[in-house]
Scaffold this motif. Structure first.
Motif, short mmCIF file in Angstrom:
data_model
loop_
_atom_site.label_atom_id
_atom_site.label_comp_id
_atom_site.label_asym_id
_atom_site.label_seq_id
_atom_site.Cartn_x
_atom_site.Cartn_y
_atom_site.Cartn_z
N PRO A 9 -3.62 -23.18 10.46
CA PRO A 9 -3.73 -23.72 9.44
C PRO A 9 -5.24 -23.27 8.56
CG PRO A 9 -3.70 -25.16 11.17
CD PRO A 9 -3.38 -23.79 11.76
N GLY A 10 -5.15 -23.17 7.25
CA GLY A 10 -6.17 -22.57 6.63
C GLY A 10 -6.13 -21.07 6.52
N GLY A 11 -5.06 -20.46 7.21
CA GLY A 11 -4.97 -18.90 7.28
C GLY A 11 -4.29 -18.59 5.72
N PRO A 12 -4.35 -17.23 5.38
CA PRO A 12 -3.67 -17.00 4.12
C PRO A 12 -2.22 -17.24 4.08
CG PRO A 12 -4.21 -15.10 5.17
CD PRO A 12 -4.68 -16.14 6.20
N PRO A 13 -1.85 -17.49 3.00
CA PRO A 13 -0.34 -17.72 2.67
C PRO A 13 0.34 -16.26 2.77
CG PRO A 13 -1.33 -17.89 0.60
CD PRO A 13 -2.30 -17.89 1.50
N PRO A 14 1.67 -16.22 3.30
CA PRO A 14 2.21 -14.95 3.19
C PRO A 14 2.45 -14.50 1.87
CG PRO A 14 3.99 -16.72 3.61
CD PRO A 14 2.60 -17.46 3.62
N PRO A 15 2.29 -13.08 1.51
CA PRO A 15 2.46 -12.60 0.15
C PRO A 15 3.66 -12.83 -0.69
CG PRO A 15 2.58 -10.83 1.93
CD PRO A 15 2.56 -12.00 2.52
N GLY A 16 3.66 -13.09 -1.68
CA GLY A 16 4.79 -13.48 -2.55
C GLY A 16 5.55 -12.37 -2.91
N ARG A 17 6.55 -12.37 -3.87
CA ARG A 17 7.41 -11.33 -4.33
C ARG A 17 6.42 -10.52 -5.35
NH1 ARG A 17 12.33 -13.42 -6.86
NH2 ARG A 17 13.01 -13.25 -4.49
N TRP A 18 5.76 -11.14 -6.16
CA TRP A 18 4.89 -10.26 -7.19
C TRP A 18 3.79 -9.67 -6.43
CZ3 TRP A 18 7.17 -9.42 -11.41
CH2 TRP A 18 7.69 -10.04 -11.89
N GLN A 19 2.98 -10.36 -5.44
CA GLN A 19 2.06 -9.59 -4.87
C GLN A 19 2.58 -8.27 -4.19
OE1 GLN A 19 2.06 -13.28 -3.74
NE2 GLN A 19 0.28 -13.86 -4.76
N ARG A 20 3.81 -8.36 -3.43
CA ARG A 20 4.47 -7.45 -3.00
C ARG A 20 4.71 -6.15 -3.67
NH1 ARG A 20 7.38 -11.13 0.20
NH2 ARG A 20 9.27 -10.62 -1.09
N LEU A 21 5.14 -6.69 -5.01
CA LEU A 21 5.51 -5.67 -6.07
C LEU A 21 4.16 -4.97 -6.72
CD1 LEU A 21 7.88 -4.36 -7.77
CD2 LEU A 21 7.34 -6.20 -9.50
N ARG A 22 3.15 -5.85 -6.88
CA ARG A 22 1.98 -5.19 -7.14
C ARG A 22 1.45 -3.99 -6.16
NH1 ARG A 22 -0.45 -10.14 -9.89
NH2 ARG A 22 -0.40 -10.78 -7.71
N ALA A 23 1.41 -4.74 -4.83
CA ALA A 23 0.85 -3.62 -3.76
C ALA A 23 1.69 -2.44 -3.84
CB ALA A 23 1.00 -4.38 -2.38
N TRP A 24 3.09 -2.55 -3.88
CA TRP A 24 4.20 -1.32 -3.94
C TRP A 24 3.47 -0.54 -5.02
CZ3 TRP A 24 7.79 0.22 -7.55
CH2 TRP A 24 8.18 1.46 -7.30
N TRP A 25 3.36 -0.79 -6.26
CA TRP A 25 2.99 -0.32 -7.54
C TRP A 25 1.66 0.49 -7.22
CZ3 TRP A 25 5.66 1.81 -11.00
CH2 TRP A 25 5.00 2.45 -12.24
N ALA A 26 0.54 -0.24 -6.45
CA ALA A 26 -0.64 0.31 -6.23
C ALA A 26 -0.30 1.48 -5.45
CB ALA A 26 -1.67 -0.66 -6.06
N ASP A 27 0.42 1.44 -4.50
CA ASP A 27 0.56 2.61 -3.36
C ASP A 27 1.55 3.72 -4.09
OD1 ASP A 27 -0.96 0.99 -1.53
OD2 ASP A 27 0.85 0.31 -0.70
N ARG A 28 1.83 3.67 -5.19
CA ARG A 28 2.70 4.84 -5.70
C ARG A 28 1.92 6.34 -5.62
NH1 ARG A 28 0.65 2.59 -9.98
NH2 ARG A 28 -0.05 3.88 -11.82
N HIS A 29 0.59 6.12 -5.63
CA HIS A 29 0.05 7.26 -5.66
C HIS A 29 0.00 7.88 -4.10
CE1 HIS A 29 -2.12 6.80 -9.47
NE2 HIS A 29 -2.39 5.47 -9.12
N ALA A 30 0.54 7.31 -3.35
CA ALA A 30 0.69 7.87 -1.77
C ALA A 30 2.21 8.69 -1.91
CB ALA A 30 0.45 6.94 -0.83
N LEU A 31 2.65 8.71 -2.81
CA LEU A 31 4.18 9.08 -2.80
C LEU A 31 4.27 10.66 -2.92
CD1 LEU A 31 6.13 6.70 -5.26
CD2 LEU A 31 6.41 6.98 -2.85
N PRO A 32 5.06 11.32 -2.83
CA PRO A 32 4.95 12.87 -3.06
C PRO A 32 4.95 13.03 -4.42
CG PRO A 32 6.73 12.43 -1.36
CD PRO A 32 6.27 11.03 -1.83
N ARG A 33 4.56 14.23 -4.82
CA ARG A 33 4.32 14.39 -6.37
C ARG A 33 5.51 14.27 -6.91
NH1 ARG A 33 2.17 20.06 -7.05
NH2 ARG A 33 2.01 19.53 -9.22
N PHE A 34 6.81 14.64 -6.61
CA PHE A 34 7.81 14.38 -7.44
C PHE A 34 8.22 12.96 -7.70
CE2 PHE A 34 12.55 14.10 -7.78
CZ PHE A 34 12.57 14.67 -9.14
N SER A 35 8.03 12.33 -6.65
CA SER A 35 8.48 10.84 -6.80
C SER A 35 7.53 10.23 -7.80
CB SER A 35 8.40 10.28 -5.44
OG SER A 35 9.40 10.70 -4.44
#
Length: 143
Positions: A9-35
């Motif tokens: 109780p009082g903990g953070p809610p699990p991330p939603g679809r949009w938060q996961r998508l935003r996190a994935w998009w923010a992490d795109r800089h970690a991809l290989p150069r071609f990707s």
């Protein structure tokens, strides 16, 4: 009884679809150069090319759009010409540039993957091996 983990109780809610998508998009800089290139710049260029091809497909016909894109048919030979000229330019300049960029990134990745050691490391190892080996036999003959 449920087997799903329950957050305290009082903990953070699990991330939603949009938060996961935003996190994935923010992490795109970690991809290989071609990707990364394909997701950032390549996707924009390919979307514009695809949209122009679809527009021309509806206006001048799909076979004519393909022929103009690949340079088989001149854009002056189809009606309306106003949409065929940009498609022809994209087929002549943008598509080969995209293919060349993709090939360049793939080749660069392969070359960098096979660059296992630095030149200085190889030379140091050769010097160390030369010091450990026995001197070569003399070539002078005793008579």
């Amino acid at each position: 009884m449920s087997t799903e983990p329950v957050s305290p109780p009082g903990g953070p809610p699990p991330p939603g679809r949009w938060q996961r998508l935003r996190a994935w998009w923010a992490d795109r800089h970690a991809l290989p150069r071609f990707s990364y290139w394909l997701l950032s710049r390549g996707a924009v260029v390919l979307t514009v090319c695809g949209a122009l091809y679809v527009l021309d497909g509806f206006l001048i016909g799909w076979a004519n759009a393909y022929n103009v894109l690949t340079g088989i048919t001149s854009p002056a030979d189809v009606r309306p010409q106003w949409c065929a000229w940009p498609l022809s330019l994209i087929g002549w300049a943008a598509i080969p540039a995209i293919i060349g960029a993709a090939a360049g990134y793939v080749i660069t990745e392969q070359i960098q993957a096979h660059h296992a050691r630095e030149l200085g490391d190889v030379l140091d190892e050769l010097r160390r091996l030369a010091e450990q080996s026995d001197p070569p036999p003399s070539s002078g003959a005793h008579t």
